[in-house]
Design a protein around this motif. Structure first.
Motif, PDB file in Angstrom:
ATOM      1  N   UNK A   1       0.810  -1.226   0.000  1.00 54.32           N
ATOM      2  CA  UNK A   1       0.000   0.000   0.000  1.00 54.32           C
ATOM      3  C   UNK A   1       0.839   1.270   0.000  1.00 54.32           C
ATOM      4  N   UNK A   2       2.010   1.210   0.627  1.00 54.24           N
ATOM      5  CA  UNK A   2       2.862   2.393   0.673  1.00 54.24           C
ATOM      6  C   UNK A   2       3.389   2.748  -0.717  1.00 54.24           C
ATOM      7  N   UNK A   3       3.765   1.713  -1.488  1.00 52.69           N
ATOM      8  CA  UNK A   3       4.241   1.947  -2.857  1.00 52.69           C
ATOM      9  C   UNK A   3       3.129   2.549  -3.699  1.00 52.69           C
ATOM     10  N   UNK A   4       1.910   1.998  -3.569  1.00 48.39           N
ATOM     11  CA  UNK A   4       0.777   2.500  -4.347  1.00 48.39           C
ATOM     12  C   UNK A   4       0.509   3.960  -3.995  1.00 48.39           C
ATOM     13  N   UNK A   5       0.506   4.263  -2.722  1.00 49.00           N
ATOM     14  CA  UNK A   5       0.226   5.638  -2.292  1.00 49.00           C
ATOM     15  C   UNK A   5       1.301   6.597  -2.792  1.00 49.00           C
ATOM     16  N   UNK A   6       2.571   6.167  -2.699  1.00 49.89           N
ATOM     17  CA  UNK A   6       3.667   7.021  -3.152  1.00 49.89           C
ATOM     18  C   UNK A   6       3.586   7.260  -4.659  1.00 49.89           C
ATOM     19  N   UNK A   7       3.318   6.197  -5.413  1.00 52.65           N
ATOM     20  CA  UNK A   7       3.253   6.318  -6.867  1.00 52.65           C
ATOM     21  C   UNK A   7       2.108   7.229  -7.288  1.00 52.65           C
ATOM     22  N   UNK A   8       0.978   7.118  -6.626  1.00 51.72           N
ATOM     23  CA  UNK A   8      -0.155   7.977  -6.973  1.00 51.72           C
ATOM     24  C   UNK A   8       0.137   9.435  -6.635  1.00 51.72           C
TER      25      UNK A   8
ATOM     26  N   UNK B   1      -1.616   5.718 -15.274  1.00 55.09           N
ATOM     27  CA  UNK B   1      -2.442   5.265 -14.163  1.00 55.09           C
ATOM     28  C   UNK B   1      -1.576   4.414 -13.250  1.00 55.09           C
ATOM     29  N   UNK B   2      -1.884   4.441 -11.958  1.00 53.49           N
ATOM     30  CA  UNK B   2      -1.198   3.569 -10.997  1.00 53.49           C
ATOM     31  C   UNK B   2      -2.243   2.682 -10.339  1.00 53.49           C
ATOM     32  N   UNK B   3      -2.051   1.381 -10.449  1.00 57.37           N
ATOM     33  CA  UNK B   3      -2.886   0.408  -9.752  1.00 57.37           C
ATOM     34  C   UNK B   3      -1.961  -0.645  -9.141  1.00 57.37           C
ATOM     35  N   UNK B   4      -2.548  -1.691  -8.599  1.00 54.84           N
ATOM     36  CA  UNK B   4      -1.726  -2.705  -7.927  1.00 54.84           C
ATOM     37  C   UNK B   4      -0.733  -3.360  -8.876  1.00 54.84           C
TER      38      UNK B   4
ATOM     39  N   UNK C   1       3.082  -6.939 -19.837  1.00 55.76           N
ATOM     40  CA  UNK C   1       3.783  -6.028 -20.746  1.00 55.76           C
ATOM     41  C   UNK C   1       3.426  -4.566 -20.477  1.00 55.76           C
ATOM     42  N   UNK C   2       2.137  -4.263 -20.393  1.00 53.97           N
ATOM     43  CA  UNK C   2       1.697  -2.873 -20.223  1.00 53.97           C
ATOM     44  C   UNK C   2       2.075  -2.323 -18.848  1.00 53.97           C
ATOM     45  N   UNK C   3       1.813  -3.015 -17.725  1.00 56.85           N
ATOM     46  CA  UNK C   3       2.232  -2.452 -16.436  1.00 56.85           C
ATOM     47  C   UNK C   3       3.745  -2.304 -16.293  1.00 56.85           C
ATOM     48  N   UNK C   4       4.532  -3.192 -16.932  1.00 56.00           N
ATOM     49  CA  UNK C   4       5.987  -3.028 -16.922  1.00 56.00           C
ATOM     50  C   UNK C   4       6.380  -1.698 -17.556  1.00 56.00           C
ATOM     51  N   UNK C   5       5.778  -1.404 -18.706  1.00 56.16           N
ATOM     52  CA  UNK C   5       6.109  -0.171 -19.420  1.00 56.16           C
ATOM     53  C   UNK C   5       5.651   1.051 -18.628  1.00 56.16           C
ATOM     54  N   UNK C   6       4.454   0.994 -18.065  1.00 53.67           N
ATOM     55  CA  UNK C   6       3.957   2.119 -17.266  1.00 53.67           C
ATOM     56  C   UNK C   6       4.858   2.361 -16.055  1.00 53.67           C
ATOM     57  N   UNK C   7       5.321   1.293 -15.433  1.00 53.82           N
ATOM     58  CA  UNK C   7       6.238   1.441 -14.295  1.00 53.82           C
ATOM     59  C   UNK C   7       7.527   2.127 -14.741  1.00 53.82           C
ATOM     60  N   UNK C   8       8.059   1.725 -15.889  1.00 55.37           N
ATOM     61  CA  UNK C   8       9.283   2.343 -16.400  1.00 55.37           C
ATOM     62  C   UNK C   8       9.063   3.816 -16.717  1.00 55.37           C
ATOM     63  N   UNK C   9       7.905   4.165 -17.288  1.00 57.21           N
ATOM     64  CA  UNK C   9       7.601   5.568 -17.615  1.00 57.21           C
ATOM     65  C   UNK C   9       7.539   6.407 -16.342  1.00 57.21           C
ATOM     66  N   UNK C  10       6.839   5.896 -15.325  1.00 53.78           N
ATOM     67  CA  UNK C  10       6.686   6.640 -14.072  1.00 53.78           C
ATOM     68  C   UNK C  10       8.039   6.839 -13.392  1.00 53.78           C
ATOM     69  N   UNK C  11       8.875   5.790 -13.374  1.00 52.18           N
ATOM     70  CA  UNK C  11      10.201   5.911 -12.761  1.00 52.18           C
ATOM     71  C   UNK C  11      11.077   6.870 -13.561  1.00 52.18           C
ATOM     72  N   UNK C  12      11.012   6.789 -14.899  1.00 51.50           N
ATOM     73  CA  UNK C  12      11.832   7.660 -15.744  1.00 51.50           C
ATOM     74  C   UNK C  12      11.479   9.127 -15.550  1.00 51.50           C
ATOM     75  N   UNK C  13      10.220   9.400 -15.278  1.00 50.37           N
ATOM     76  CA  UNK C  13       9.789  10.780 -15.067  1.00 50.37           C
ATOM     77  C   UNK C  13      10.024  11.253 -13.634  1.00 50.37           C
ATOM     78  N   UNK C  14      10.329  10.325 -12.717  1.00 47.30           N
ATOM     79  CA  UNK C  14      10.600  10.666 -11.312  1.00 47.30           C
ATOM     80  C   UNK C  14      11.813   9.879 -10.817  1.00 47.30           C
TER      81      UNK C  14
END
Length: 657
Positions: free
Chosen positions: A164-171, A184-187, A344-357
């Motif tokens: 839950x902490x990761x989800x809250x931080x990512x959002x 979007x950030x989900x589980x 495939x899609x959540x992996x890419x979204x995770x990489x995008x979010x990390x790359x931007x932060x």
């Protein structure tokens, strides 16, 4: 190059020689078992002077024997060059020279089997290369460079535990993240963020991927902007290749930074016996951007478009029709997607979010690799990279890295090609290449004259005739080289097939399966073109490994069908398999998959069928027109007084690759 090992007697003879070094011998010279060497030498009987023998007349060397000697000298030189490169860790150069040593013999036109000297030399070279490759295999992938797994590959076994902490931080971070995609950030996404940010394996792999992206990021962003697609789609390369332009999926044969299939030829990516533009960073990126735009026009949703890039547009359309949901996450929850595509899609979204932060997720230490800057010279003649290396004073491995689409050491003989050179080298290349006749640019070399060089020493170094060396450089045999900047070296040409009718001479250990794999053709076509059955073929036999002239194309089927852009002319897929990839042999079934409808994960490819409408294509097929020109005067050497008057067919442009 895969060469089966042969029995070699060299090691055994060496050991035998060592064992016999201290043995007593009989009068005939045969070692006597069970005896030991004497501590003192036996007395030598007085010898009566022998009568003067009549001078022995040396047998005259025939033309054939001279040809054999010259060939062996050339083979030994290539093999020696390969050994030197191997010792320096330059595996690409080593493989190239070893291939050249073997090819010199196989394309010489001489019957190796009937000449004991040639047969011994061939076996010795093959055994030596085999031994070195086996040694290299113990340390990596043989003569191919080691490949790092992509972030998607190392994340394939991630355990989905939700923090839950990761989800809250990512959002919270998402609220201030600027992206041209609807993030979007989900589980599911949070699980991959946690893996990449908080595990050593995930962190290091994504870090290296981000670092490598620096080489191509500016180019990719420019192409994305020109094609009108979201900039953050750059991070599909994280899942596809980790930004490695020479990546190869050994299961499906998908290749390049964007992992196009071998027969994905509807976006201007040429694939011939000489080049595979799937491995060209800029050309493949433009093809990728146009294809993503095409998919989005079919599906109207970027998440579905990303899923379709992995699983096939038609398959995603069918999943939407089955469920009634045009939403990736609904398809995910209803298990209407394969596991690979779901991840495939959540992996890419995770990489995008990390790359931007990056700082917030522990990637503040990322230092991007410097951009690859090149000069590009567009040529329509064939030239060997070793000659290019001589001319621009750049290592061969640097040139192969700048030209990853090249499958061979020479550029195509009958098509336009963009030759990438180190930044600032185009003018130097154009000036010096004029010294080499166009018809000789696949065999001749260019040598910068050193202070102690003479015509004789240079001729000896390259195993050419001193008189011929002087002649092609408009010098006399006795001329000194003071004031001469460089010499062109008239090495003998090695027979090379054209891309129109490619012929291959079968080597020891080859089968039709391995030959079909090497040249990227189907086993069925290979049999039909050569009118043979089975898989065995005798060494020395010459095979068509491209469609002979006059063969009908009508029976060829295309995986894309009506679902893909139809306005572009397909390019024949006749190319050799890229040799710098993972060295695993592929089965005949995999060839069927590559020419059928399977993608890199065993599913349907990027361009799936399924009722999608055709879209107009914007890419022009690779230029195939060639210009024929007469060979320039052999006396146009850099050190000669006369300047070349030949046409300059090269066009220079500066680019950031």
């Amino acid at each position: 190059m895969h060469i089966r090992s042969h029995r070699s007697g060299f090691l055994g003879l060496t050991l035998l020689a060592v064992a016999l070094a201290g043995c007593k011998t009989s009068q005939s010279g045969t070692p006597i078992p069970g005896t030991q060497a004497q501590e003192t030498a036996p007395p030598v009987a007085a010898q009566q002077p022998a009568p003067a023998a009549a001078p022995v007349q040396q047998p005259q060397v025939t033309a054939q024997q001279q040809r054999v000697r010259q060939l062996i000298q050339q083979v030994e030189q290539a093999y020696s060059n390969g050994q030197a490169a191997y010792r320096k860790g330059k595996l690409t150069d080593a493989k190239s020279e070893f291939d050249r040593a073997v090819d010199l013999m196989l394309t010489s036109g001489m019957d190796i089997k009937t000449d004991a000297q040639l047969q011994d030399e061939f076996d010795r070279i093959v055994d030596g290369v085999n031994a070195l490759e086996m040694e290299a295999l113990k340390q990596g992938n043989g003569f191919a460079p080691k490949e790092e797994p992509t972030p998607a590959e190392v994340a394939s076994d991630v355990t989905f535990t939700v923090d839950p902490n990761i989800v809250a931080k990512a959002r919270a971070e998402l609220a201030t993240t600027k992206s041209d995609l609807p993030l979007v950030v989900n589980d599911y996404v949070a699980t991959y963020i946690n893996f990449f940010a908080n595990t050593q394996r995930g962190h290091n792999t994504l870090l290296h991927s981000f670092q490598r992206a620096g080489r191509y990021k500016a180019m990719i962003q420019r192409v994305m902007a020109e094609e009108g697609v979201p900039q953050d789609l750059i991070y599909l390369a994280v899942a596809e290749s980790g930004f490695n332009p020479r990546a190869m999926n050994v299961r499906s044969h998908a290749g390049g930074m964007w992992q196009f299939m071998p027969n994905d030829k509807f976006y201007g990516l040429a694939r011939t016996a000489y080049v595979d533009e799937r491995f060209d960073p800029e050309k493949s990126t433009r093809a990728y951007a146009r294809y993503m735009k095409f998919i989005y026009n079919q599906l109207g949703d970027w998440y579905l478009s990303m899923a379709a890039y992995d699983h096939g547009t038609g398959n995603i359309q069918h999943a939407v029709q089955r469920t009634g949901y045009a939403d990736f996450w609904e398809l995910y929850k209803r298990n209407n997607l394969p596991v690979e595509t779901k991840n495939y899609v959540p992996e890419i979204l995770a990489a995008i979010i990390i790359a931007n932060n990056p700082t917030q997720y522990g990637f503040d230490e990322v230092t991007l690799d410097p951009p690859i800057l090149t000069d590009t010279v567009t040529i329509n003649y064939s030239v060997d990279l070793r000659l290019v290396s001589d001319i621009v004073d750049a290592p061969v491995e640097e040139l192969t890295a700048l030209n990853p689409s090249m499958l061979r050491m020479v550029t195509p003989p009958d098509a336009s090609f963009d030759l990438h050179l180190p930044a600032g080298a185009a003018a130097l290349y154009e000036q010096r290449i004029a010294a080499v006749p166009e018809a000789r640019r696949t065999s001749w070399r260019y040598h910068r004259v050193a202070a102690d060089d003479t015509l004789a020493s240079v001729a000896h170094q390259f195993h050419v005739s001193a008189s011929e060396l002087a002649d092609v450089n408009q010098l006399r045999d006795t001329d000194p080289l003071q004031g001469v900047e460089a010499l062109v070296i008239p090495l003998a040409a090695v027979a090379a097939p054209s891309s129109r009718t490619v012929m291959y001479t079968v080597r020891k250990g080859d089968t039709l399966v391995t030959i079909a794999d090497r040249f990227g053709v189907s086993l069925t076509d290979l049999r039909n073109w050569n009118h043979i059955n089975g898989v065995k073929v005798e060494p020395g036999h010459r095979l068509h490994v491209a469609e002979p002239a006059g063969t009908s194309h009508a029976s060829r089927s295309h995986r894309h069908g009506a679902a893909e852009p139809a306005a572009e002319k397909p390019v024949h897929a006749l190319g050799e398999s890229a040799k710098a990839h993972k060295g695993a042999e592929r089965s005949t079934k995999k060839h069927a998959a590559a020419s059928g409808s399977e993608s890199k994960g065993g599913q349907k490819s990027h361009a799936g069928s399924g009722g999608a409408k055709s879209a107009p294509a914007e890419t022009k097929s690779a230029t195939t027109n060639s210009k024929s020109s007469k060979a320039k005067s052999a006396g146009a050497a850099a050190g000669a007084k006369k300047k070349s008057s030949g046409k300059q067919t090269a066009k220079k442009k500066s680019s950031s690759n």
